[in-house]
Design an enzyme around this catalytic site. Structure first.
Site, short mmCIF file in Angstrom:
data_model
loop_
_atom_site.label_atom_id
_atom_site.label_comp_id
_atom_site.label_asym_id
_atom_site.label_seq_id
_atom_site.Cartn_x
_atom_site.Cartn_y
_atom_site.Cartn_z
N LYS A 137 -2.04 -4.47 0.07
CA LYS A 137 -0.79 -5.34 1.35
C LYS A 137 -1.12 -6.08 -0.24
O LYS A 137 0.60 -7.09 0.04
CB LYS A 137 -2.11 -6.00 2.50
CG LYS A 137 -2.33 -5.27 2.87
CD LYS A 137 -2.29 -6.09 4.54
CE LYS A 137 -1.57 -4.95 5.48
NZ LYS A 137 -3.01 -3.56 6.16
N GLU A 221 -1.74 -16.26 5.32
CA GLU A 221 -0.52 -16.19 5.51
C GLU A 221 0.23 -16.75 6.79
O GLU A 221 -0.65 -17.74 8.00
CB GLU A 221 0.47 -15.05 5.09
CG GLU A 221 -0.20 -14.19 6.40
CD GLU A 221 0.67 -12.26 5.99
OE1 GLU A 221 0.77 -12.00 7.02
OE2 GLU A 221 0.85 -12.22 4.44
N ASN A 256 -2.52 -3.59 17.64
CA ASN A 256 -1.87 -2.58 16.51
C ASN A 256 -1.85 -1.15 16.73
O ASN A 256 -0.74 -0.27 15.64
CB ASN A 256 -2.85 -3.10 15.64
CG ASN A 256 -2.44 -4.43 14.83
OD1 ASN A 256 -0.94 -4.90 15.02
ND2 ASN A 256 -3.62 -5.20 14.75
N GLU A 296 8.16 -2.16 7.21
CA GLU A 296 7.88 -2.75 8.23
C GLU A 296 8.77 -4.50 7.92
O GLU A 296 7.58 -5.33 7.05
CB GLU A 296 6.44 -3.14 9.01
CG GLU A 296 6.27 -1.68 9.28
CD GLU A 296 5.30 -1.54 9.26
OE1 GLU A 296 4.86 0.03 9.96
OE2 GLU A 296 4.38 -2.24 10.08
N GLU A 309 4.62 -4.78 5.98
CA GLU A 309 4.39 -4.10 4.82
C GLU A 309 4.97 -2.66 5.12
O GLU A 309 5.97 -2.64 5.34
CB GLU A 309 2.66 -3.44 5.15
CG GLU A 309 2.91 -3.13 6.20
CD GLU A 309 1.42 -1.92 6.57
OE1 GLU A 309 0.10 -2.44 5.72
OE2 GLU A 309 0.82 -2.17 8.17
N ASN A 311 5.33 2.09 4.52
CA ASN A 311 4.57 2.96 5.18
C ASN A 311 5.05 3.98 4.11
O ASN A 311 6.15 4.39 4.43
CB ASN A 311 4.68 3.44 6.80
CG ASN A 311 3.78 2.70 7.02
OD1 ASN A 311 2.41 1.55 7.10
ND2 ASN A 311 4.56 2.04 8.31
N ARG A 313 5.42 7.62 3.92
CA ARG A 313 4.95 8.27 5.08
C ARG A 313 6.22 8.58 5.68
O ARG A 313 6.83 7.99 6.43
CB ARG A 313 3.86 8.78 4.92
CG ARG A 313 3.45 7.65 6.32
CD ARG A 313 2.01 7.82 7.18
NE ARG A 313 2.35 7.10 8.78
CZ ARG A 313 1.93 5.35 8.76
NH1 ARG A 313 1.17 5.39 7.26
NH2 ARG A 313 1.69 4.83 9.53
N PHE A 369 -8.26 1.70 27.65
CA PHE A 369 -7.97 2.62 26.28
C PHE A 369 -8.96 3.60 25.89
O PHE A 369 -8.58 4.60 24.68
CB PHE A 369 -6.83 2.14 25.66
CG PHE A 369 -5.64 1.29 26.04
CD1 PHE A 369 -4.80 1.99 26.59
CD2 PHE A 369 -5.87 -0.22 26.39
CE1 PHE A 369 -3.67 1.45 27.01
CE2 PHE A 369 -5.54 -0.68 26.85
CZ PHE A 369 -3.97 0.24 27.65
#
Lengths: 688, 355
Positions: A137, A221, A256, A296, A309, A311, A313, A369
């Protein structure tokens, strides 16, 4: 719309298209849905496929569909899908020229990439250094800043002590987000609105980060309020050409974890889209990226956007981008890996219609969940519609095992407009028949019916706001009960006529009683006109509904049309999931499971003499998810257990399964001992 | 029509009951959540289709003061359903007056009609002495004679003891009383009236969906959801998911029953083999296994065997294997057919090689 791209929408088959030479044989180092997805494109391109599988996936669809399949080990991922040596062995043995890693597993593993490079095998994905750069990150932030990507105001550096936390937090301005540099998945993340919370959050995050990632570097942040999670799909070749594809909005998240994604976002205007896309491309260029990737962003309500960030893939939700652009992302990945340049430019990319994806999971929205494992006793995908795409790795009879992600499918719909796609999604979820495991179709349906969602006005707090306690099924109205009651009457009469082949004359009951949620409804049937008069027993008020076009498919799906004074003409879809104990009719209606009891007149008049049914509070018992033997019991009566705590080990289908507690509480009874064989749904442990 | 409703048509007789006593008895039934015999008949038969026999018969015993306890029907209700060929039926209340039972059983044999027996009886009236035993013997004789000739279904509707629990071909367990009766109705649609007739045939729309072996395979095979329950309880005796001597008996019986009444059989096999050990030896594994073997070999109706998972050792043979008078054998992709469990084989064959 550019006709060049039209071929790829909905189906990836294009017989007319010639593909440049890429590879002869590709190994897919993944499983389930994504393996099948890659196989599909490989087939189209005339490439042979090799799949690897663990014991648990022996009978999976992807294993059968691949040209060659090889077993690589037992179910746990570290002994199979994450075991690079074993996969490498298969690569060597089969002579595969390239490896597609899918998502997860080895898709972002630089060691694996190095191993492939050493053996002269191509990796279908981004270059190693780019993965390394974007994986961290802190490093990715520094890189992004260099590439002049719009950043969340924050302090890009490791924070050492409480004093520094307060100082930096005040510089940025509250609220602030404190998070672990190495983090992900919500671990080691805290929001703080004042100095006290900031110090507290710093300490906790540090501890969590150390435990979870072995690295306690903390960054701070700005915390963005009402943020929306919007991401851009990138494509870049090895010759420095880049395009960005229109964005995906993934704000419907729980912890998330994305639930529903859509493309394009309702929020962005073309100008912002262009700005964001260009920055995403700049970032990719800065780190020498190629293949597919996703950048993102968090976007606030004023269209201010901040890099989150990248990704490195192919992402789970890639199909919605494919749906609206017509680009086959897997095909592009393969071509790029083979060194071909992109054969389209940014100007060729247009947005065509709207697409929505729902991740159908085997999980229980009413129980935090929690994944639900078991066999898919019944599995019926929504009726084929050219604009419904189901990407799945399972079929009826498949097992959702405890070893892997409990995803059942990705249900993707497309429409000219968002409303059209949304309506189709509702239809699809309503018709999705899943028995054997608990699924989240009802939850998805509820989200689709949510007013804020329907308008497209929502942010990442959508689920916590509207479903703070999870989803416990819709509350059905009296009107819904009427529909269920008349359907039950109709089915009861059908069953009765089928049963009466000998001995008893076929009967058509004109009076049927249906108990729904402790309310008794009387249904008077007029068999000639198919009119049903429904009312609560003992009350005068009745409703007359006339039924038309009754159909009963796959032994589950009931469709019909009604005409009522109050509502006019309406179409209905119900799932009838079977009869138990002769009288209990079970349903899934509007995504909600319910049991009703259906009586004929005689039975109803005697009902009062029957023993009241035993009520089991399913929240307070632990039941066997499948038949098997108890290997070990890890708790004893009187113990206090927490959610997720291991209760016992069960051996079933040759595998050891850990049964964990789904709620916290004190154990009041243990009904089994080690060595016992138990049937499915046996009550194993009771909680107070 | 309602005047012909069973319960009301008999009201005149009911008046002759000792009201107080009856009410007391019925109240007890209510506390136990039981139904009275009349209510049960209403549930079992369609309105106005039941004809009662020997309504005014009372017992002839004068000893021990039961002379005074005479009731019409003597708490045994027998009769037949509308068309005689379809069904005979008897319903015991609390004690047995065996002559009535014997009569209806002979009748059923004579015309070839199925028997449904509902039982809620504490066995013989001991006051009747040896007479009651003699009557029992008469019933037993008829049970045996009609075995394999007409289907006999017994419903245990309450606590029963002694000779009252005479063995019939199918015993339905008592889940909830009106549900038991509903499933009896259901079961009857699968059985022929007698061994001279074919069982009822119906169009079944089988869905051809690929299924992997799962513990609930039957759910997917049996096409009609509503009928699942009974068929399942039938099948579950044929399917041996677990193997122990206790279950063998049931299976041989089902198999014989299939043979007698021309019922086709689909056998799902998942048998890890007889579990050797003293436990099963004492339980008579050999004897019961032989019975099953005999039953399958002897059964002449069409049989299809599906091996879904394990077909090991002797159990493979016994469960209607390829060379044992079956018509078709299928092995599912998950099938494992072997003389022994692989691990056991390796341990024996390579026992000196430390594998």
């Amino acid at each position: 719309m550019n006709s060049f791209f039209r071929y790829a929408r909905r189906s990836f088959s294009s017989s007319a298209k010639a593909y440049p030479k890429t590879f002869d044989k590709i190994l897919i180092a993944n499983r389930g849905e994504i393996s099948r997805r890659v196989i599909k494109t490989c087939r189209k391109m005339g490439i042979q496929t090799v799949c690897v599988y663990s014991d648990a996936d022996r009978h999976s669809m992807f294993v059968r569909e691949a040209d060659e399949s090889y077993r690589i080990g037992p179910p746990p991922t570290n002994k199979s899908y994450l075991d690079m040596n074993k996969i490498m062995e298969v690569v060597t043995k089969t002579g595969a020229q390239a490896v597609h890693p899918g998502y997860g597993f080895l898709s972002e593993n630089k060691l694996f990439q190095k191993m492939l490079a050493d053996n002269d095998v191509s990796f279908i994905g981004p270059p190693g250094p780019a993965i390394t750069a974007m994986g961290d990150k802190l490093q990715s932030k520094l890189l992004a800043e260099k590439a002049k990507v719009s950043m969340v105001p924050g302090y890009l550096g490791a924070i050492k002590n409480d004093k520094e936390v307060i100082k930096i937090s005040n510089e940025i301005g509250y609220p602030v987000m404190i998070k672990a540099s190495a983090g992900g998945g919500g671990k080691g993340m805290r929001t703080a609105y004042n100095d006290k919370e900031a110090v507290e959050g710093f300490r906790l995050s540090k501890q969590e980060a150390l435990a979870a990632f072995g690295d306690d570097t903390i960054i701070i942040e700005k915390y963005i309020e009402e943020p929306r999670h919007i991401e851009f799909q990138l494509l870049g070749d090895q010759h420095g050409n880049y395009v960005y594809l229109p964005e995906r909005e993934c704000s419907v998240q729980r912890r998330n974890q994305k639930v529903i994604e859509e493309a394009p976002s309702m929020l962005l205007d073309p100008e912002t889209r262009h700005k964001m896309g260009t920055q995403a491309v700049d970032l990719a260029r800065a780190c020498g990226y190629y293949s597919t990737g996703t950048v993102e962003f968090l976007v606030d309500k004023n269209l201010g956007f901040y890099f989150l960030e990248m990704n490195t893939r192919l992402q789970v939700e890639h199909p919605i981008t494919e749906e609206i652009t017509g680009v086959d992302l897997v095909e592009e990945m393969i071509k790029i890996a083979a060194g071909h340049p992109l054969d389209f430019t940014q100007d060729d990319i247009k947005i065509n219609g709207h697409s929505i994806e729902m991740r159908v999971y085997a999980e229980d929205p009413s129980r935090n969940f929690l994944p639900s494992i078991g066999f898919l006793k019944k599995y019926q995908e929504p009726t084929k519609h050219e604009n419904i795409r189901i990407d799945t790795g399972v079929q009826e009879g498949s097992e959702i095992s405890m070893y892997y992600d409990p995803m059942i499918s990705k249900t993707i719909t497309w429409g000219q407009t968002r409303d059209e796609a949304l309506e189709l999604m509702k239809e699809a979820l309503n018709e999705y028949v899943i028995e054997g495991v608990v699924d989240n179709c009802g939850f998805g349906l509820s989200i689709c019916n949510n007013e804020a969602f329907a308008k497209g006005v929502y942010d990442t707090s959508f689920i916590p706001t509207y479903y703070p306690e999870g989803f416990h099924g819709e509350t059905l109205t009296a009107d819904d009960h009427h529909i269920i009651a008349i359907t039950a009457s109709q089915l009861k009469n059908i069953h009765e006529s089928e049963n009466a082949s000998l001995g008893f004359t076929p009967k058509s009951f004109e009076k049927i009683f249906v108990t729904i949620d402790d309310t008794d409804y009387q249904v008077d049937v007029n068999p000639l006109t198919q009119e049903y008069t429904v009312g609560v027993v003992g009350e005068d008020e009745t409703t007359t509904i006339s039924m038309k076009d009754f159909s009963y498919k796959h032994n589950v799906l009931v469709n019909f049309r009604t005409k009522e004074k109050e509502h006019g003409r309406r179409d209905h879809t119900l799932q009838f999931t079977g009869v138990s104990n002769e009288l209990d009719y079970n349903w899934v209606y509007k995504g909600t499971r319910l049991a009703t009891r259906v009586y004929e007149e005689n039975q109803f008049s005697l009902k009062k003499h029957m023993a009241p049914p035993k009520v089991i509070d399913y929240g307070k018992v632990v039941m066997a998810p499948m038949p098997g033997a108890i290997i070990a019991v890890s708790v004893k009566v009187g113990d206090t257990v927490e959610i997720g705590q291991e209760l016992l080990t069960m051996e079933a289908m040759k595998m050891q399964n850990l049964i964990k507690s789904e709620r916290s509480g004190v154990i009041s009874a243990i009904n089994i001992k080690e060595g016992d064989a138990v049937p499915v749904d046996a009550v194993l442990i009771e909680l107070e | 029509m309602s005047n012909f409703k069973f319960g009301r048509a008999t009201s005149e007789i009911q008046c002759r009951y000792s009201i107080g006593r009856r009410a007391k008895k019925d109240n007890k039934k209510r506390v136990d959540h039981k139904l009275t015999v009349r209510e049960r008949l209403d549930l079992l038969f369609d309105e106005g289709t039941f004809t009662e026999y020997d309504r005014y018969v009372v017992h002839k015993c004068n000893d021990f003061g039961i002379k005074k306890q005479k009731f019409d029907t003597d708490r045994v209700v027998t009769g037949h359903e509308k068309s005689m060929e379809e069904l005979s039926m008897l319903s015991h209340k609390t004690s047995l007056f065996s002559e009535k039972v014997s009569k209806i059983k002979s009748q059923a044999m004579l015309v070839g009609a199925r028997i449904i027996e509902e039982n809620d009886s504490g066995s013989a009236k001991i006051q009747e002495g040896v007479l009651s035993l003699a009557r029992y013997a008469e019933i037993f004789q008829r049970n045996v004679n009609s075995s394999g000739v007409i289907p006999q279904v017994l419903l245990i509707m309450g606590p029963c003891a002694g000779g009252a629990v005479t063995k019939s071909s199918v015993v339905i367990r008592n889940f909830k009383r009106y549900q038991a009766i509903a499933s009896t109705r259901n079961l009857m649609s699968y059985l022929p009236s007698s061994n001279d007739e074919l069982p009822p045939r119906r169009e079944w729309a089988l869905e051809d969906e690929a299924n992997q072996a799962s513990p609930d395979i039957l759910n997917n095979i049996i096409p009609d959801d509503l009928n699942k329950h009974i068929i399942r309880s039938w099948c579950s005796k044929v399917v041996c998911m677990m193997l122990g001597y206790r279950f063998l008996d049931c299976r041989s019986e089902i198999c014989l029953c299939m043979c007698c009444f021309n019922i086709r059989g689909v056998i799902f096999e998942d048998v890890p083999g007889f579990l050797s050990g003293t436990n099963q030896e004492y339980g008579g594994i050999i004897k019961h296994g032989a019975k099953l073997l005999y039953a399958f070999t002897e059964c002449t109706t069409p049989k299809i065997t599906d091996i879904t998972r394990k077909g090991y050792r002797g159990a493979f043979d016994v469960m209607s294997c390829k060379r044992l008078s079956r018509d078709m054998s299928y092995a599912w992709p998950t099938a494992e057919i072997s003389a022994m469990r692989a691990k056991g084989v390796v341990e024996i064959i390579f026992r000196c090689q430390n594998v």
